[in-house]
Design an enzyme around this catalytic site. Sequence first.
Site, PDB file in Angstrom:
ATOM      1  N   SER A   1      11.791 -22.830  16.510  1.00 35.24           N
ATOM      2  CA  SER A   1      10.799 -23.906  16.492  1.00 35.24           C
ATOM      3  C   SER A   1      10.025 -23.866  15.188  1.00 35.24           C
ATOM      4  O   SER A   1      10.141 -22.917  14.416  1.00 35.24           O
ATOM      5  CB  SER A   1       9.842 -23.730  17.656  1.00 35.24           C
ATOM      6  OG  SER A   1       9.092 -22.553  17.426  1.00 35.24           O
ATOM      7  N   LYS A   2       9.201 -24.890  14.986  1.00 33.61           N
ATOM      8  CA  LYS A   2       8.362 -24.922  13.788  1.00 33.61           C
ATOM      9  C   LYS A   2       7.486 -23.675  13.732  1.00 33.61           C
ATOM     10  O   LYS A   2       7.242 -23.118  12.680  1.00 33.61           O
ATOM     11  CB  LYS A   2       7.457 -26.159  13.830  1.00 33.61           C
ATOM     12  CG  LYS A   2       8.173 -27.435  13.494  1.00 33.61           C
ATOM     13  CD  LYS A   2       7.329 -28.247  12.505  1.00 33.61           C
ATOM     14  CE  LYS A   2       8.070 -29.466  12.024  1.00 33.61           C
ATOM     15  NZ  LYS A   2       8.034 -30.562  12.989  1.00 33.61           N
ATOM     16  N   ARG A   3       7.042 -23.250  14.902  1.00 33.88           N
ATOM     17  CA  ARG A   3       6.133 -22.111  14.969  1.00 33.88           C
ATOM     18  C   ARG A   3       6.786 -20.829  14.447  1.00 33.88           C
ATOM     19  O   ARG A   3       6.172 -20.036  13.767  1.00 33.88           O
ATOM     20  CB  ARG A   3       5.671 -21.912  16.418  1.00 33.88           C
ATOM     21  CG  ARG A   3       4.306 -21.348  16.584  1.00 33.88           C
ATOM     22  CD  ARG A   3       3.826 -21.487  18.026  1.00 33.88           C
ATOM     23  NE  ARG A   3       4.921 -21.439  18.997  1.00 33.88           N
ATOM     24  CZ  ARG A   3       5.510 -20.350  19.436  1.00 33.88           C
ATOM     25  NH1 ARG A   3       5.099 -19.181  19.004  1.00 33.88           N
ATOM     26  NH2 ARG A   3       6.493 -20.417  20.310  1.00 33.88           N
TER      27      ARG A   3
END
Length: 499
Positions: A257-259
């Site tokens: 994910s972006k995270r």
Amino acid sequence: MPEPAPVRVRFAPSPTGRFHIGGARTALYNYLLARQTGGSFVLRIEDTDQKRYDPTAQDEIMDSLRWLGLDWDEGPDIGGPFAPYKQSERLLIYHNLIEELIDRGSAYYCFCSPERLSQVRNEQQKQNLSPRYDGYCRSLSLQDARARAKDGESHVVRFKTPKEGKTTGIDLLRDPIIVDNINIDDYILLKSDGIPVYHMAAISDDHLMEITHVFRGSEWLPTFPLHVLIYEAFEWEQPQWIHLSVFLNPTGKGKLSKRTAMDPKSGVKSVYTLDLKELGYLHEAVNNWCALMGWSYDDHTEIFPMEDLIEKFSLDKLSSSPAAVNFSKLDHFNGIYIRELPSQELKRRILPFLQEAGYRVEDETLESIIPLIRERIHTLDEAVEMAGFFFQETIHPDPSLLIGKDMTASQSAFAAQRVYEVIEALPSMECDSLENELRNLADELNLKASQLFGILRIAVTGQSVSPPLIESMEVIGKSKVLERIQEAIALLSAQSDTK
Ligand code: GLU
């Protein structure tokens, strides 16, 4: 086997954020199939989502593709037979097609207000039904609806999903996907601001641009039946559909994910293509790495230079299973490609990293250090740490590290002084004689060669890990080596003996 027919494929990114390895992989597969079959690789920019539009993204997409060497045959910058290749410049085309769909009875105007729609949704939630449009405007007379729209009443256009029957989507990597039409929403095709949604624009373009194979992410599977229905409504021939697997975190748990996209703790250096360039990865290694996250040739071959990928890539070896992103593998591939690069090319690629670090790099020096560092670096930027001392005017070694193993500062200073004298007396810095002289000196001083070389390594390179010392000294040259030893003697003499 007959030659495969030339394909027409497209990479169709949305300029909504940074370009990442998911995009790089999709672009690569398109490119491979196009080059393998002598077909065409189209770059199309899908910029219909105004809210998420990022004005810098298109440049990043193109810069990334260029860096990866995935050159396109048609695209927004170079045009082509189906121009324009940017969806915001094709709005009229979509409007005409939407009119055609309405005329065919497969789409309709909807005037429902946001308030009404949210009421409907609330009702459905209360009854535990999945939220979808209730069909309120489905049966308005077309004549009335057109007149209301013409008068400027706010509206959208929706797809008129058949109420009966089933829709079957055929994806090359999966069993047929069969959905009861009753479960498919009347999706919006044209928003109230007159901009079509992805579904309408992408399907129209794929048809008009004569795309034969569509590679895209598996996040499009839920709306795949709608896309099939749009093709059917127009009576167009469908392309081959290939929905690529998602990427997982290095642990194999959870979608990347972006995270977690740049979280070194989770083993992800960065998922953004241009960051990988900055981190010193070769585009050859990145392509090889991306290719194997969703495709394999056999169960053991791992190294695929681009020409091999073009030759060996095949749709039937693609996998629908999610692939965990593994940076150790990328490091491994990168090391291999660095070792394979011709020296001149490696030199050309390392140069910007050294310059970026602020070094003035003489061509000849760089040329001589390439063979000394090639085997010792995994990424190009490691050349800065490994070989920066070659380009520094003065190095500032840590004085405590200058003290030889099991020796005092003054013993070390004395040894360094003797090294200075031996080197000063040498006619040249030629490796073999230099090494012999220093080994003899170690004997004379009753030291192990490793003790003497340890002092000298820190004195000359400032580092406890360096390329081979003797060869490095030859490259640095006699006068600079002597200066550095002198500095080391001064630093050692200034320390008290605390052994
Ligand atoms: N613009 C879409 C995206 O970036 C592309 C999907 C497709 O290739 O059809 O996800």
